[in-house]
Scaffold this active site. Structure first.
Site, PDB file in Angstrom:
ATOM      1  CD  GLU A 184       0.183  -1.291   3.169  1.00 37.15           C
ATOM      2  OE1 GLU A 184       0.560  -1.306   4.348  1.00 37.15           O
ATOM      3  OE2 GLU A 184       0.162  -2.307   2.452  1.00 37.15           O
TER       4      GLU A 184
ATOM      5  CG  HIS B 156      -6.427  -5.288   2.131  1.00 37.76           C
ATOM      6  ND1 HIS B 156      -6.925  -5.682   3.353  1.00 37.76           N
ATOM      7  CD2 HIS B 156      -5.091  -5.136   2.305  1.00 37.76           C
ATOM      8  CE1 HIS B 156      -5.928  -5.768   4.226  1.00 37.76           C
ATOM      9  NE2 HIS B 156      -4.794  -5.444   3.610  1.00 37.76           N
ATOM     10  CD  GLU B 157      -3.005  -3.769  -0.779  1.00 38.03           C
ATOM     11  OE1 GLU B 157      -2.383  -3.035   0.010  1.00 38.03           O
ATOM     12  OE2 GLU B 157      -3.030  -5.007  -0.659  1.00 38.03           O
TER      13      GLU B 157
ATOM     14  CG  HIS C 159      -3.361  -0.683   4.034  1.00 39.24           C
ATOM     15  ND1 HIS C 159      -3.202  -0.868   5.391  1.00 39.24           N
ATOM     16  CD2 HIS C 159      -3.210  -1.917   3.473  1.00 39.24           C
ATOM     17  CE1 HIS C 159      -2.978  -2.154   5.643  1.00 39.24           C
ATOM     18  NE2 HIS C 159      -2.980  -2.813   4.497  1.00 39.24           N
TER      19      HIS C 159
ATOM     20  CD  GLU D 274      -2.349  -5.321   6.888  1.00 43.79           C
ATOM     21  OE1 GLU D 274      -3.488  -5.376   6.387  1.00 43.79           O
ATOM     22  OE2 GLU D 274      -1.363  -4.867   6.277  1.00 43.79           O
TER      23      GLU D 274
ATOM     24  CG  ASP E 267       9.793  -8.910   6.747  1.00 40.66           C
ATOM     25  OD1 ASP E 267       8.678  -8.353   6.752  1.00 40.66           O
ATOM     26  OD2 ASP E 267      10.769  -8.466   6.128  1.00 40.66           O
TER      27      ASP E 267
ATOM     28  CE1 TYR F 241      -3.092  -8.419   5.889  1.00 39.84           C
ATOM     29  CE2 TYR F 241      -1.647  -9.673   7.341  1.00 39.84           C
ATOM     30  CZ  TYR F 241      -1.818  -8.816   6.267  1.00 39.84           C
ATOM     31  OH  TYR F 241      -0.726  -8.351   5.582  1.00 39.84           O
TER      32      TYR F 241
END
Length: 626
Positions: A275, A299-300, A303, A322, A380, A388
């Site tokens: 995003e 979704h993006e 953001h 998220e 990460d 989410y």
């Protein structure tokens, strides 16, 4: 401004300095093998801690610092050369120490220039022509989230700090540069100038350079892609982005970023979307040819309010980015596609969370919303479905406590307005929720037994509250019934043929395939018959359907269709599709394991380095640290 939250994943001393602005002067060159970025990062800083005698930034062993200099504010190079040293910090980065000539006073402003070269770090990705869609020219892009931009430029690589930036980028002839910036200007054939006027965290600064062209698809949107994909991108997205933005603004307040453009990445891009503000990077897997995946962009777009405007202060509270974004995405989807379809999509999300928790065990420490990221642990490596989907459940629970959708929508607008351009913790968000609804605070809703806010944040496991997805049952029921028919030892073909799936939308088909996968392995011969019966599924170009069909092939060990698994893994490198298939192959028969080894050795060079390493871990191969 409040002092930034301590972030264990950053070596920088963000508490001692407030970045006011960053300017990047970059020259990108492609060479045989990895290309190079020659850079000069100019940081305009304000001292926040009396007597600060050094500046400490995040960097990376792959980043070669040539020189650092102190410039008078607004002054020009060369400036006064400063001593520089790089020290180890973690497997994913190092600490860059720059000594100042004298301790700084609180409130004092100074500019530091750092000349450096970057190239083969994990955040700077170089693709050969073969790894692109057009196969003609190389391509480079940066990927900052979570802690990778420290290998692109020296920075405060923590989401707890934000500032505006600008950049001048020189590229070879015949290439175009694009960035996550509010303005874009082509100075001449090889020089591009960018400006991001809003404050953003360093992970959202993104650059791509390649043979890319654009097409307008709305009043404030264009698509960017390689020339061979631009027509498909325009056809797929013409007119749809504006509709999503308008609904988002109605629900969450003004869209503050000016443009909303999309860059379709080469097939090796490891994510569905990133995003980056003003310019979302997305997988070309979204170009299904029939608009069946355009809603993924919601979704993006969401953001733009949750994540980019209001940001988690540390990666341990990633659910703030998220979970809120999943909730926002489903609010927009409900307005556009209706409640039944949105509940069906949410049911597929819940199935992913169930799958994840079954794989890890519910009490795995990553299955909390507030994850403790210990020093040295790469954020990460904590990435999973929990922030989410469990995050979505928690935000839905807050909405359930309010009990009135329009009041909760108004709260979300107030939340965005209160925290815009800031980085916050869960405590900030929840304190604001209780402040906004004093009657709920009085009732003590934060400590209802079994649903305590503290339990949501700090106890691993399945969400204590699940939003009601029953409106989706009108779409789920026929899919459940059809999956049950295919599970039978002797197939009732009359009943199967009576179900017409031609009008089913993509999430109904996904839901059906998820049920078939759950029931797999099916009785002998059933999957072959299912494949012949529904070419709409077994020959689909839609990546979400292809993923699930490949999983069904592997779970049923249908060797006759192994070629489909191979083709799909050769066609793209998205992490969400690649890793589950390697897990399924590696957990399968001897022939499935052989397929995994053969496919990986053929496709490894086209995968992002992180994805390569995750696959190596699955296959028990040695991982080389970056």
């Amino acid at each position: 401004m409040a002092a930034p939250v301590r972030d264990a994943a950053s070596a920088s001393d963000a508490g001692a300095w407030e970045p006011q602005h960053v300017h990047l002067g970059l020259r990108v060159s492609f060479a045989a093998g990895a290309g190079r970025v020659r850079g000069a990062a100019r940081l305009a800083l304000r001292c926040a801690r009396e007597g600060a005698a050094e500046l400490r930034l995040d960097a990376h062993p792959s980043l070669a610092v040539r020189r650092a200099a102190l410039l008078p504010p607004g002054g020009n190079p060369p400036g006064e050369t400063l001593p520089v040293r790089c020290c180890p910090f973690a497997s994913y980065g190092s600490a860059l120490h720059i000594d100042l000539p004298r301790p700084a006073r609180a409130g004092e402003r100074l500019d530091v220039l750092i000349e450096y070269e970057a190239g083969d770090g994990p955040g700077v990705c170089w693709l050969t022509p073969e790894q692109t869609a057009g196969k003609q020219k190389p391509f480079m892009y940066t990927q900052g989230q979570a802690v990778l931009n420290r290998s692109f430029f020296p920075c405060f690589d923590t989401p707890s700090v934000k500032c505006p930036y600008s950049a001048t980028v020189e590229v070879p002839e015949g290439f175009t540069a694009v960035m996550s910036a509010t303005s874009w200007e082509k100075q001449n054939d090889t020089t591009f100038v960018f400006k991001m006027s809003q404050p953003i965290p360093s992970y959202l600064i993104a650059l791509a350079v390649g043979d890319i062209v654009s097409a307008e698809v709305g009043p404030r949107s264009r698509v960017w892609a390689e020339p061979c994909l631009i027509e498909a991108a325009k056809k797929e997205y013409d007119g749809v982005i504006e509709e999503f933005l308008v609904v988002g603004e109605k629900l969450f307040g003004p869209y503050v970023w000016g443009r909303y453009d999309i860059l379709f990445m080469p097939p090796s891009f490891p994510f569905g979307g990133m995003e980056n503000p003003c310019l979302t990077f997305v997988t070309p897997c979204l170009l299904a040819g029939d608009r069946s995946l355009v809603d993924v962009i919601i979704h993006e777009i969401s953001h733009s309010w949750f994540g980019n405007l209001v940001t988690n202060a540390t990666w341990g509270e990633f659910w703030l980015n998220e979970g809120f974004t999943m909730y926002a995405q489903r609010r927009i989807s409900t307005e556009i596609y209706g409640l039944a379809y949105t509940c069906l999509e949410a049911a597929t999300g819940r199935a992913l969370l169930r799958q994840h928790m079954d794989n890890t065990g519910e009490d795995h420490p990553l299955n909390k919303l507030r994850v403790v990221i210990e020093p040295g642990v790469n954020p990460d490596d904590t990435y999973n479905e929990t922030p989410y989907e469990k995050g979505y459940c928690f935000v839905s629970y807050l909405a359930h406590l309010v009990g009135d959708q329009s009041k909760f929508d108004a709260f979300l607008q107030a939340y965005v307005n209160r925290f815009k351009f800031q980085s916050i913790t869960a405590d900030d968000a929840l304190a604001f929720f209780l402040e906004h609804f004093p009657e709920l605070k009085e009732k003590g809703v934060d400590s209802i037994p079994g649903f305590e806010f503290d339990r949501w944040l700090n106890t691993p496991g399945w969400p204590p509250y699940l939003p009601d997805l029953s409106p989706g049952e009108q779409l789920m029921k026929p899919a459940d019934e059809l999956a049950a028919l295919w599970e039978a030892n002797s197939l009732n073909m009359e009943a199967i043929k009576a179900v017409d799936i031609t009008a089913w939308r993509v999430y109904q088909l996904i839901y059906f395939l998820d049920r078939v996968l759950e029931k797999s392995p099916l009785p002998e011969g059933n999957v072959e018959r299912l494949s012949k019966m529904y070419p709409k599924i077994s020959k689909a170009q839609n990546a979400e359907l292809r993923l699930r069909w490949c999983q069904i092939i592997l779970k049923n060990n249908l060797e006759a269709e192994y070629s489909k698994v191979k083709e799909f893994l050769h066609s793209q490198g998205k992490q969400k599709y690649t890793l589950p298939l390697y897990r399924a192959m590696w957990g399968g028969s001897e022939s499935a394991r052989a397929l995994a080894t053969e496919t990986f050795s053929a496709t490894a060079p086209q995968l992002h380095i992180n994805v390569q390493n995750y696959v190596k871990k699955i296959l028990g191969l040695e991982v080389v640290d970056n």
